[in-house]
Design a protein around this motif. Structure first.
Motif, PDB file in Angstrom:
ATOM      1  N   ILE A 190     -14.554  -0.749   3.012  1.00 33.99           N
ATOM      2  CA  ILE A 190     -13.940  -1.414   1.855  1.00 33.99           C
ATOM      3  C   ILE A 190     -14.651  -2.734   1.580  1.00 33.99           C
ATOM      4  CG2 ILE A 190     -11.834  -2.519   1.014  1.00 33.99           C
ATOM      5  CD1 ILE A 190     -10.231  -0.392   2.447  1.00 33.99           C
ATOM      6  N   GLN A 191     -14.965  -3.474   2.658  1.00 33.52           N
ATOM      7  CA  GLN A 191     -15.661  -4.748   2.483  1.00 33.52           C
ATOM      8  C   GLN A 191     -17.049  -4.561   1.890  1.00 33.52           C
ATOM      9  OE1 GLN A 191     -15.586  -6.529   6.351  1.00 33.52           O
ATOM     10  NE2 GLN A 191     -13.387  -6.952   6.314  1.00 33.52           N
ATOM     11  N   SER A 251      -6.105   0.818   4.341  1.00 34.82           N
ATOM     12  CA  SER A 251      -6.991   1.249   5.423  1.00 34.82           C
ATOM     13  C   SER A 251      -6.216   2.031   6.483  1.00 34.82           C
ATOM     14  CB  SER A 251      -7.668   0.030   6.061  1.00 34.82           C
ATOM     15  OG  SER A 251      -8.426  -0.676   5.120  1.00 34.82           O
ATOM     16  N   GLU A 252      -5.050   1.504   6.874  1.00 38.72           N
ATOM     17  CA  GLU A 252      -4.258   2.186   7.897  1.00 38.72           C
ATOM     18  C   GLU A 252      -3.765   3.541   7.409  1.00 38.72           C
ATOM     19  OE1 GLU A 252      -1.200  -0.539   8.865  1.00 38.72           O
ATOM     20  OE2 GLU A 252      -2.555  -2.028   9.787  1.00 38.72           O
ATOM     21  N   GLU A 253      -3.254   3.580   6.171  1.00 36.32           N
ATOM     22  CA  GLU A 253      -2.748   4.843   5.634  1.00 36.32           C
ATOM     23  C   GLU A 253      -3.887   5.835   5.428  1.00 36.32           C
ATOM     24  OE1 GLU A 253       0.044   7.579   4.460  1.00 36.32           O
ATOM     25  OE2 GLU A 253       0.347   5.595   5.348  1.00 36.32           O
ATOM     26  N   LEU A 298      -7.938  -5.902  -4.730  1.00 34.93           N
ATOM     27  CA  LEU A 298      -7.967  -6.010  -3.268  1.00 34.93           C
ATOM     28  C   LEU A 298      -8.412  -7.393  -2.816  1.00 34.93           C
ATOM     29  CD1 LEU A 298      -9.420  -2.527  -2.249  1.00 34.93           C
ATOM     30  CD2 LEU A 298      -7.034  -3.239  -2.424  1.00 34.93           C
ATOM     31  N   ALA A 299      -9.259  -8.063  -3.633  1.00 34.40           N
ATOM     32  CA  ALA A 299      -9.703  -9.406  -3.263  1.00 34.40           C
ATOM     33  C   ALA A 299      -8.535 -10.384  -3.255  1.00 34.40           C
ATOM     34  CB  ALA A 299     -10.787  -9.873  -4.224  1.00 34.40           C
ATOM     35  N   LYS A 300      -7.599 -10.211  -4.166  1.00 34.70           N
ATOM     36  CA  LYS A 300      -6.441 -11.119  -4.253  1.00 34.70           C
ATOM     37  C   LYS A 300      -5.317 -10.689  -3.307  1.00 34.70           C
ATOM     38  CE  LYS A 300      -3.545 -13.465  -7.682  1.00 34.70           C
ATOM     39  NZ  LYS A 300      -4.064 -14.798  -7.371  1.00 34.70           N
ATOM     40  N   HIS A 301      -5.258  -9.397  -2.991  1.00 37.32           N
ATOM     41  CA  HIS A 301      -4.189  -8.865  -2.132  1.00 37.32           C
ATOM     42  C   HIS A 301      -4.838  -8.169  -0.934  1.00 37.32           C
ATOM     43  CE1 HIS A 301      -1.113  -9.605  -5.272  1.00 37.32           C
ATOM     44  NE2 HIS A 301      -2.090  -9.277  -6.102  1.00 37.32           N
ATOM     45  N   LYS A 302      -5.297  -8.980   0.022  1.00 36.63           N
ATOM     46  CA  LYS A 302      -6.011  -8.433   1.181  1.00 36.63           C
ATOM     47  C   LYS A 302      -5.081  -7.651   2.099  1.00 36.63           C
ATOM     48  CE  LYS A 302      -9.611 -11.940   1.034  1.00 36.63           C
ATOM     49  NZ  LYS A 302     -10.332 -13.012   1.744  1.00 36.63           N
ATOM     50  N   ASP A 303      -3.798  -8.024   2.101  1.00 34.87           N
ATOM     51  CA  ASP A 303      -2.844  -7.242   2.907  1.00 34.87           C
ATOM     52  C   ASP A 303      -2.741  -5.815   2.380  1.00 34.87           C
ATOM     53  OD1 ASP A 303      -2.390  -9.445   4.438  1.00 34.87           O
ATOM     54  OD2 ASP A 303      -0.561 -10.056   3.390  1.00 34.87           O
ATOM     55  N   LEU A 304      -2.864  -5.663   1.056  1.00 31.80           N
ATOM     56  CA  LEU A 304      -2.839  -4.319   0.488  1.00 31.80           C
ATOM     57  C   LEU A 304      -4.056  -3.529   0.957  1.00 31.80           C
ATOM     58  CD1 LEU A 304      -1.638  -2.223  -1.460  1.00 31.80           C
ATOM     59  CD2 LEU A 304      -2.923  -3.303  -3.309  1.00 31.80           C
ATOM     60  N   ALA A 305      -5.210  -4.177   1.081  1.00 28.37           N
ATOM     61  CA  ALA A 305      -6.400  -3.499   1.586  1.00 28.37           C
ATOM     62  C   ALA A 305      -6.185  -3.026   3.011  1.00 28.37           C
ATOM     63  CB  ALA A 305      -7.605  -4.436   1.505  1.00 28.37           C
ATOM     64  N   ASP A 306      -5.526  -3.841   3.855  1.00 28.41           N
ATOM     65  CA  ASP A 306      -5.242  -3.428   5.237  1.00 28.41           C
ATOM     66  C   ASP A 306      -4.271  -2.259   5.265  1.00 28.41           C
ATOM     67  OD1 ASP A 306      -6.894  -5.391   6.204  1.00 28.41           O
ATOM     68  OD2 ASP A 306      -5.275  -6.857   6.472  1.00 28.41           O
ATOM     69  N   GLU A 310       4.256   5.101  -2.907  1.00 28.74           N
ATOM     70  CA  GLU A 310       3.055   5.500  -2.166  1.00 28.74           C
ATOM     71  C   GLU A 310       1.847   5.501  -3.100  1.00 28.74           C
ATOM     72  OE1 GLU A 310       3.746   8.491   1.205  1.00 28.74           O
ATOM     73  OE2 GLU A 310       5.086   9.224  -0.377  1.00 28.74           O
ATOM     74  N   PHE A 311       0.662   5.402  -2.510  1.00 30.99           N
ATOM     75  CA  PHE A 311      -0.562   5.439  -3.295  1.00 30.99           C
ATOM     76  C   PHE A 311      -1.329   6.717  -2.984  1.00 30.99           C
ATOM     77  CE2 PHE A 311      -0.923   2.476   0.279  1.00 30.99           C
ATOM     78  CZ  PHE A 311      -1.853   3.120   1.086  1.00 30.99           C
ATOM     79  N   ILE A 312      -2.080   7.178  -3.952  1.00 29.52           N
ATOM     80  CA  ILE A 312      -2.846   8.415  -3.837  1.00 29.52           C
ATOM     81  C   ILE A 312      -4.228   8.212  -4.466  1.00 29.52           C
ATOM     82  CG2 ILE A 312      -0.910  10.051  -3.767  1.00 29.52           C
ATOM     83  CD1 ILE A 312      -1.122  10.329  -6.775  1.00 29.52           C
TER      84      ILE A 312
END
Length: 496
Positions: free
Chosen positions: A490-491, A456-458, A445-453, A408-410
């Protein structure tokens, strides 16, 4: 007694006649020895007064304007030269010398000096150019040819440089205009250091990258931003890497390089990576004689088995590359790549992707009870839990709201919403975090946009949980539009 007085009178008259006798005429003014002495004395007094005024202006007047040391030195030097020239002109006028009559004489002398003192004149003009244009200033750390040091003084003919060994070197001013000069302190004192490192061909590039970055972040003189980088330069005797770090104290460049090499050697030894050894080709001329020796079997004195000379030589002729093989890590320490692969999002990432991720952050080791960040602190880092447990405690309500587990991220809420920390994060047991600073989160986040999504949801889910507990985070508009608003933020923050 009368004869003594008469003798002294004659001597005085002779001396007086010597000093008052006309020697030559300058314009309309006749010059004698006593007048020349008076001019010399007045010139010395003028020079002394101008130096004192220059010192007073530099120390008491210019310091009040908040100017840096180099600018103060340049202005005070120019003021000193102007005062000296004005003082000499006043002395000449006081002596009754008509300056207009010196025009032809000064022109002729200028031509003579121009031919006879070319180097001195060139240094003089160069000194004026340095003082006016200020490509270098007192206090700057510069490199001229093979000489590096701090500028201590800029005079009209030469510049004094103090090297790192404490040696003062007098450099002609023309050297700064005719040669390439590196001024490490010009405008921005930050400079990038390049540390070349060679490792064996069998080394894991991802582990080498992690080792070099970890060594860079352990050196306090290395700036965290711009972040350290690792380049793979190619193949030589082994694999050639280069560590690039930024510093803001160029005079300490050599000591920082030495410290980095110590840290790199320590980290490589912990991972069991040896230094690359030069490879050499061996050519055997008397091959037939060697074959004859290999055909003679030899018995060993111990055991029931036997082996030939050929086997003996082959055992000794171990390829040099095997000596360079990476040893097993004696400490059994998991690499950052192994820990990241335990995170569900990164488990399918290639080594190339993981190397990019490793360059954006660093590993942080925590003991049980260590505070990661406190409530109301500014948010400047994003954390991914690699191992251990982290407590999320809201001090304003005196309640633990969550316990975060590996994967998990914090710390994302404060960083992405631009608000102070909403809770205190504390390690409940020995914990390893992957820390990403604000500057490097954009690249990640620019290279891993799925991680940004995913973030965002979490983030929206956690934000709703806190608001249900009566903790207001962000504005009402964000609550109404949900994850889309957070994605837009984020954008806008990171330009992705």
């Amino acid at each position: 007694m009368k004869l003594v007085f008469e003798w002294l009178s004659k001597v005085w008259n002779i001396v007086l006649k010597v000093f008052t006798t006309k020697l030559f005429q300058l314009g309309t003014q006749e010059l004698s020895l006593i007048m020349i002495v008076q001019l010399i004395v007045m010139a010395i007094v003028t020079l002394y007064i101008s130096r004192k005024l220059q010192d007073v202006i530099k120390r008491r007047v210019l310091t009040r304007f908040g100017l840096d040391r180099g600018t103060r030195e340049a202005l005070s030097s120019l003021i000193g030269y102007v005062l000296t020239v004005l003082g000499f002109l006043i002395v000449l006028q006081t002596a009754g010398i008509n300056l207009s009559s010196l025009t032809v004489f000064a022109g002729a002398m200028g031509i003579g000096l121009g031919f006879g003192l070319q180097n001195l004149t060139a240094n003089f003009i160069s000194g004026l150019a340095i003082l006016f244009e200020k490509p270098i200033k007192v206090g700057d750390y510069v490199k001229v040819d093979d000489l590096s040091g701090t500028v201590e003084k800029i005079s009209i003919r030469s510049t004094t440089i103090r090297t790192n060994d404490g040696v003062f070197v007098i450099v002609p001013n023309t050297s700064f205009l005719e040669n390439n000069v590196v001024n490490w302190s010009y405008e921005d004192p930050r400079a990038r250091l390049r540390i070349p490192v060679d490792v064996p061909d069998e080394s894991d590039p991802v582990i080498v990258t992690e080792v070099l970055l970890e060594a860079a972040r352990k050196e306090p003189e290395v700036l965290p931003s711009p972040a350290p980088e690792v380049y793979f330069k190619g193949f030589g005797d082994g694999m050639d890497f280069e560590l690039l770090v930024w510093i803001d104290n160029p005079p300490n460049m050599e000591s920082i390089q030495s410290s980095l090499y110590y840290l790199i050697e320590e980290q490589l030894r912990e991972q069991g990576i040896e230094h690359a050894e030069p490879q050499r080709d061996l050519y055997i001329r008397n091959l037939k004689d060697l074959e004859f020796l290999l055909q003679k079997p030899q018995q060993t004195g111990a055991g029931n088995g036997s082996y030939s000379q050929e086997e003996s030589l082959s055992n000794k002729a171990v390829p040099a590359a095997k000596k360079n093989k990476v040893k097993a890590n004696s400490r059994g320490k998991l690499t950052l790549r192994d820990l990241l692969r335990k995170v569900s999002y990164f488990e399918k990432c290639s080594d190339s992707d993981l190397r990019h991720i490793i360059q954006q952050g660093y590993r942080q080791m925590l003991k049980a009870g260590d505070i990661i960040c406190e409530e109301n602190d500014p948010g400047d880092s994003f954390y991914i839990i690699l191992s251990g447990l982290v407590e999320v405690f809201v001090e304003s309500i005196g309640k633990r709201v969550a316990t975060r587990k590996p994967g998990e991220f914090i710390g994302e809420m404060s960083l992405l919403l631009g608000t102070p920390r909403t809770a205190t994060l504390r390690a409940l047991e020995d914990t390893i975090l992957f820390v990403v600073d604000r500057e490097n989160l954009k690249s990640l986040l620019a290279k891993h946009k799925d991680l940004a999504d995913q973030i965002s949801e979490e983030l929206f889910t956690r934000k709703e949980t806190l608001e249900q507990l009566g903790i207001k985070v962000g504005g009402t508009q964000e609550k109404q539009t949900g994850t889309n608003q957070i994605r837009q933020r984020i954008q806008s923050l990171f330009g992705i």
